[in-house]
Write a protein that holds these residues in place. Sequence first.
Motif, PDB file in Angstrom:
ATOM      1  N   MET A   1       1.096  -1.177   0.296  1.00 22.09           N
ATOM      2  CA  MET A   1      -0.258   0.250   0.129  1.00 22.09           C
ATOM      3  C   MET A   1       0.440   1.468  -0.077  1.00 22.09           C
ATOM      4  SD  MET A   1      -2.977   1.569   0.771  1.00 22.09           S
ATOM      5  CE  MET A   1      -4.250   0.539   0.913  1.00 22.09           C
ATOM      6  N   LYS A   2       0.427   2.410  -0.832  1.00 20.83           N
ATOM      7  CA  LYS A   2       1.237   3.882  -1.503  1.00 20.83           C
ATOM      8  C   LYS A   2       0.971   3.967   0.033  1.00 20.83           C
ATOM      9  CE  LYS A   2       1.021   7.889  -3.886  1.00 20.83           C
ATOM     10  NZ  LYS A   2      -0.159   8.112  -4.866  1.00 20.83           N
ATOM     11  N   GLN A   3       1.879   5.064   0.936  1.00 20.72           N
ATOM     12  CA  GLN A   3       2.169   5.474   1.632  1.00 20.72           C
ATOM     13  C   GLN A   3       2.431   7.376   1.924  1.00 20.72           C
ATOM     14  OE1 GLN A   3       2.278   3.545   5.438  1.00 20.72           O
ATOM     15  NE2 GLN A   3       1.273   2.402   4.019  1.00 20.72           N
ATOM     16  N   LEU A   4       1.606   7.753   2.724  1.00 15.85           N
ATOM     17  CA  LEU A   4       1.635   9.235   2.348  1.00 15.85           C
ATOM     18  C   LEU A   4       2.065   9.870   4.157  1.00 15.85           C
ATOM     19  CD1 LEU A   4      -1.877  10.312   1.456  1.00 15.85           C
ATOM     20  CD2 LEU A   4       0.020   9.976  -0.223  1.00 15.85           C
ATOM     21  N   GLN A   5       2.875  11.319   3.528  1.00 16.97           N
ATOM     22  CA  GLN A   5       3.263  11.845   4.583  1.00 16.97           C
ATOM     23  C   GLN A   5       2.121  12.701   5.235  1.00 16.97           C
ATOM     24  OE1 GLN A   5       7.447  12.908   4.237  1.00 16.97           O
ATOM     25  NE2 GLN A   5       7.191  14.708   5.618  1.00 16.97           N
ATOM     26  N   LEU A   6       2.207  12.847   6.408  1.00 20.38           N
ATOM     27  CA  LEU A   6       0.653  13.812   6.757  1.00 20.38           C
ATOM     28  C   LEU A   6       0.664  14.872   7.362  1.00 20.38           C
ATOM     29  CD1 LEU A   6      -1.287  10.286   8.460  1.00 20.38           C
ATOM     30  CD2 LEU A   6      -1.413  11.700   5.478  1.00 20.38           C
ATOM     31  N   GLY A   7       0.057  15.831   6.915  1.00 22.57           N
ATOM     32  CA  GLY A   7       0.342  17.022   7.119  1.00 22.57           C
ATOM     33  C   GLY A   7       1.758  17.421   7.101  1.00 22.57           C
ATOM     34  N   GLY A   8       2.328  17.585   6.781  1.00 25.40           N
ATOM     35  CA  GLY A   8       3.823  18.059   6.493  1.00 25.40           C
ATOM     36  C   GLY A   8       4.300  17.322   7.281  1.00 25.40           C
ATOM     37  N   SER A   9       4.482  16.207   8.256  1.00 29.38           N
ATOM     38  CA  SER A   9       5.143  15.935   9.115  1.00 29.38           C
ATOM     39  C   SER A   9       6.048  15.117   8.545  1.00 29.38           C
ATOM     40  CB  SER A   9       4.013  15.154  10.476  1.00 29.38           C
ATOM     41  OG  SER A   9       3.710  14.652  10.027  1.00 29.38           O
ATOM     42  N   ASN A  10       6.589  13.864   9.628  1.00 29.98           N
ATOM     43  CA  ASN A  10       7.523  13.314   9.515  1.00 29.98           C
ATOM     44  C   ASN A  10       6.382  11.481   9.742  1.00 29.98           C
ATOM     45  OD1 ASN A  10       7.174  12.647  11.979  1.00 29.98           O
ATOM     46  ND2 ASN A  10       9.375  12.268  12.262  1.00 29.98           N
ATOM     47  N   TRP A  11       4.907  11.913  10.001  1.00 32.23           N
ATOM     48  CA  TRP A  11       4.060  10.332  10.268  1.00 32.23           C
ATOM     49  C   TRP A  11       3.120   9.613   8.603  1.00 32.23           C
ATOM     50  CZ3 TRP A  11      -1.044  11.830  12.215  1.00 32.23           C
ATOM     51  CH2 TRP A  11      -1.598  11.233  12.704  1.00 32.23           C
ATOM     52  N   GLN A  12       3.342   8.789   8.591  1.00 31.35           N
ATOM     53  CA  GLN A  12       3.230   8.061   7.359  1.00 31.35           C
ATOM     54  C   GLN A  12       3.053   7.359   7.662  1.00 31.35           C
ATOM     55  OE1 GLN A  12       6.323   7.064   5.056  1.00 31.35           O
ATOM     56  NE2 GLN A  12       7.373   8.533   4.402  1.00 31.35           N
ATOM     57  N   ALA A  13       1.216   7.173   7.173  1.00 30.58           N
ATOM     58  CA  ALA A  13       0.086   5.875   6.984  1.00 30.58           C
ATOM     59  C   ALA A  13      -0.151   5.592   5.761  1.00 30.58           C
ATOM     60  CB  ALA A  13      -1.264   6.556   7.752  1.00 30.58           C
ATOM     61  N   SER A  14      -1.423   4.903   6.008  1.00 25.20           N
ATOM     62  CA  SER A  14      -1.673   4.041   4.074  1.00 25.20           C
ATOM     63  C   SER A  14      -2.508   5.644   3.185  1.00 25.20           C
ATOM     64  CB  SER A  14      -2.352   3.201   4.010  1.00 25.20           C
ATOM     65  OG  SER A  14      -3.075   3.642   5.049  1.00 25.20           O
ATOM     66  N   ALA A  15      -2.491   5.261   2.181  1.00 22.98           N
ATOM     67  CA  ALA A  15      -3.228   6.710   1.108  1.00 22.98           C
ATOM     68  C   ALA A  15      -4.868   5.942   1.330  1.00 22.98           C
ATOM     69  CB  ALA A  15      -2.833   6.265   0.301  1.00 22.98           C
ATOM     70  N   VAL A  16      -4.827   4.990   1.638  1.00 25.20           N
ATOM     71  CA  VAL A  16      -6.467   4.726   1.721  1.00 25.20           C
ATOM     72  C   VAL A  16      -6.788   4.220   3.081  1.00 25.20           C
ATOM     73  CG1 VAL A  16      -8.310   2.979   1.023  1.00 25.20           C
ATOM     74  CG2 VAL A  16      -6.321   3.589  -0.532  1.00 25.20           C
ATOM     75  N   ALA A  17      -7.432   5.326   3.998  1.00 28.14           N
ATOM     76  CA  ALA A  17      -8.261   4.574   4.905  1.00 28.14           C
ATOM     77  C   ALA A  17      -9.349   4.607   4.912  1.00 28.14           C
ATOM     78  CB  ALA A  17      -8.217   6.123   5.660  1.00 28.14           C
ATOM     79  N   LEU A  18      -9.678   3.515   5.917  1.00 24.12           N
ATOM     80  CA  LEU A  18     -11.393   3.070   6.706  1.00 24.12           C
ATOM     81  C   LEU A  18     -12.230   3.339   7.640  1.00 24.12           C
ATOM     82  CD1 LEU A  18     -12.868   0.519   5.990  1.00 24.12           C
ATOM     83  CD2 LEU A  18     -12.090  -0.713   8.152  1.00 24.12           C
ATOM     84  N   GLY A  19     -13.239   4.468   6.648  1.00 26.52           N
ATOM     85  CA  GLY A  19     -13.674   5.183   7.465  1.00 26.52           C
ATOM     86  C   GLY A  19     -15.192   4.682   8.077  1.00 26.52           C
ATOM     87  N   ILE A  20     -15.390   4.401  10.004  1.00 24.61           N
ATOM     88  CA  ILE A  20     -16.519   3.436  10.258  1.00 24.61           C
ATOM     89  C   ILE A  20     -17.609   3.737  10.414  1.00 24.61           C
ATOM     90  CG2 ILE A  20     -14.725   1.907  10.985  1.00 24.61           C
ATOM     91  CD1 ILE A  20     -14.835   2.930  13.610  1.00 24.61           C
ATOM     92  N   MET A  21     -18.261   5.427  10.126  1.00 28.67           N
ATOM     93  CA  MET A  21     -19.401   5.449   9.960  1.00 28.67           C
ATOM     94  C   MET A  21     -20.574   4.284  10.102  1.00 28.67           C
ATOM     95  SD  MET A  21     -21.414   8.051   6.973  1.00 28.67           S
ATOM     96  CE  MET A  21     -23.292   8.867   7.548  1.00 28.67           C
ATOM     97  N   ARG A  22     -20.213   2.830   9.000  1.00 26.79           N
ATOM     98  CA  ARG A  22     -21.558   2.192   9.202  1.00 26.79           C
ATOM     99  C   ARG A  22     -21.203   1.586   9.977  1.00 26.79           C
ATOM    100  NH1 ARG A  22     -20.448   4.580   4.147  1.00 26.79           N
ATOM    101  NH2 ARG A  22     -22.882   5.626   3.183  1.00 26.79           N
ATOM    102  N   MET A  23     -20.404   1.373  10.592  1.00 29.24           N
ATOM    103  CA  MET A  23     -19.234   0.365  11.316  1.00 29.24           C
ATOM    104  C   MET A  23     -20.974  -0.637  12.254  1.00 29.24           C
ATOM    105  SD  MET A  23     -16.054  -1.129  12.524  1.00 29.24           S
ATOM    106  CE  MET A  23     -15.493  -1.375  11.068  1.00 29.24           C
ATOM    107  N   GLY A  24     -21.175   0.769  13.076  1.00 28.36           N
ATOM    108  CA  GLY A  24     -22.330   0.599  13.965  1.00 28.36           C
ATOM    109  C   GLY A  24     -23.488  -0.586  13.698  1.00 28.36           C
ATOM    110  N   ARG A 217       0.450  24.200  -0.510  1.00 24.06           N
ATOM    111  CA  ARG A 217       0.968  25.300  -0.201  1.00 24.06           C
ATOM    112  C   ARG A 217       1.475  25.502   1.424  1.00 24.06           C
ATOM    113  NH1 ARG A 217      -0.883  30.935  -0.900  1.00 24.06           N
ATOM    114  NH2 ARG A 217       1.083  31.486  -0.600  1.00 24.06           N
ATOM    115  N   ASN A 218       0.453  25.031   2.060  1.00 28.03           N
ATOM    116  CA  ASN A 218       0.749  24.515   3.816  1.00 28.03           C
ATOM    117  C   ASN A 218       1.122  23.124   3.852  1.00 28.03           C
ATOM    118  OD1 ASN A 218       0.609  27.276   4.396  1.00 28.03           O
ATOM    119  ND2 ASN A 218      -1.008  27.347   3.185  1.00 28.03           N
ATOM    120  N   HIS A 219       1.231  22.449   2.973  1.00 24.00           N
ATOM    121  CA  HIS A 219       1.523  20.541   3.624  1.00 24.00           C
ATOM    122  C   HIS A 219       0.030  20.106   4.418  1.00 24.00           C
ATOM    123  CE1 HIS A 219       5.004  21.615   1.462  1.00 24.00           C
ATOM    124  NE2 HIS A 219       5.636  22.536   2.379  1.00 24.00           N
TER     125      HIS A 219
END
Length: 316
Positions: A1-24, A217-219
């Motif tokens: 899975m492609k990784q993204l550098q999030l919010g201009g930080s050195n924090w990296q996570a998967s380019a695709v996330a799982l939203g759990i709106m319907r998990m309930g 512009r603002n990462h």
Amino acid sequence: MKQLQLGGSNWQASAVALGIMRMGVLSKDDAMTSLQAAHEAGINYIDSADIYVNGKSEEVFGEALKASGLSRNDFYIQSKGGIVLDPNRSHDDLVFGQRYDYGKQHLIDAVDGILSRMGIDYLDAFLLHRPDPLMEPEEIADAFNTLQREGKVRHFGVSNFNVQQYLMVQDAVDQKLMFNQLQFSAAHAGMITEGLHVNMGDVPTHNDFGMIEFARRNHITIQAWSPFQYGLFAGMFINDPKYADLNKVLQKLADKYGVSKNGIAVAWILRHPANIQVLLGTMNPTHIKDSAAGADVNLTKQEWYDIYLAAGNDLP
């Protein structure tokens, strides 16, 4: 899975996330299967909100995580707060709010409730869910400082904010706002259309006010929700006859790259250089995996434009 550098930080996570709106609305076992499918697909980022199915989604997530054989450390976990639900309306399928509240105590209580329902000690990120016309940025700043000092939240962001709303909060808080969650897809591409039609006067404004350029512009990481939808919860464009041209192009590229049409729709978002993270809302394990596969597809520039035009957008 492609990784993204999030919010201009050195924090990296998967380019695709799982939203759990319907998990309930799932059983613990079905929710566990969805989580395992996401993990197997390389997804390591979870998005929630305290109002999803009136908090039930977070309760089921916490139960499923414990039963799944996975650990807290397998996922970055993010949630949102600030919407106060109307107690006289049903929350099983849709969300009904009676007001927004970004008072210090409400935000702190919201995070405490999230952590309790999920059975975890901290959030990797906490987002303000919708812009509140009555928000006092100084109270937000006080809440953020308290939550970070107490180790309950690592990072912060917003959701559905325009540029000026974003700046108003950012000017007040000590932490860099790393995220803005916005609806975005090939068939809901106002942020792109607005930029292309500068000085044209031939399309109505989408009120995005240059958000995608501002984010670059603002990462700031834009988190794209409803990546397969057109309109505001109007429906999915995948296999919709109203989007026959778009589906024809998606299928052609799906055949070329060996993924699903959903995967190509994900690849279209990720092809943009704004470092966008895609939020999947499906709980179907098969759909989770075939959509996530799009993260490894690198569309050509012409293919990206082909999809944009087939969705009913144009070039001036």
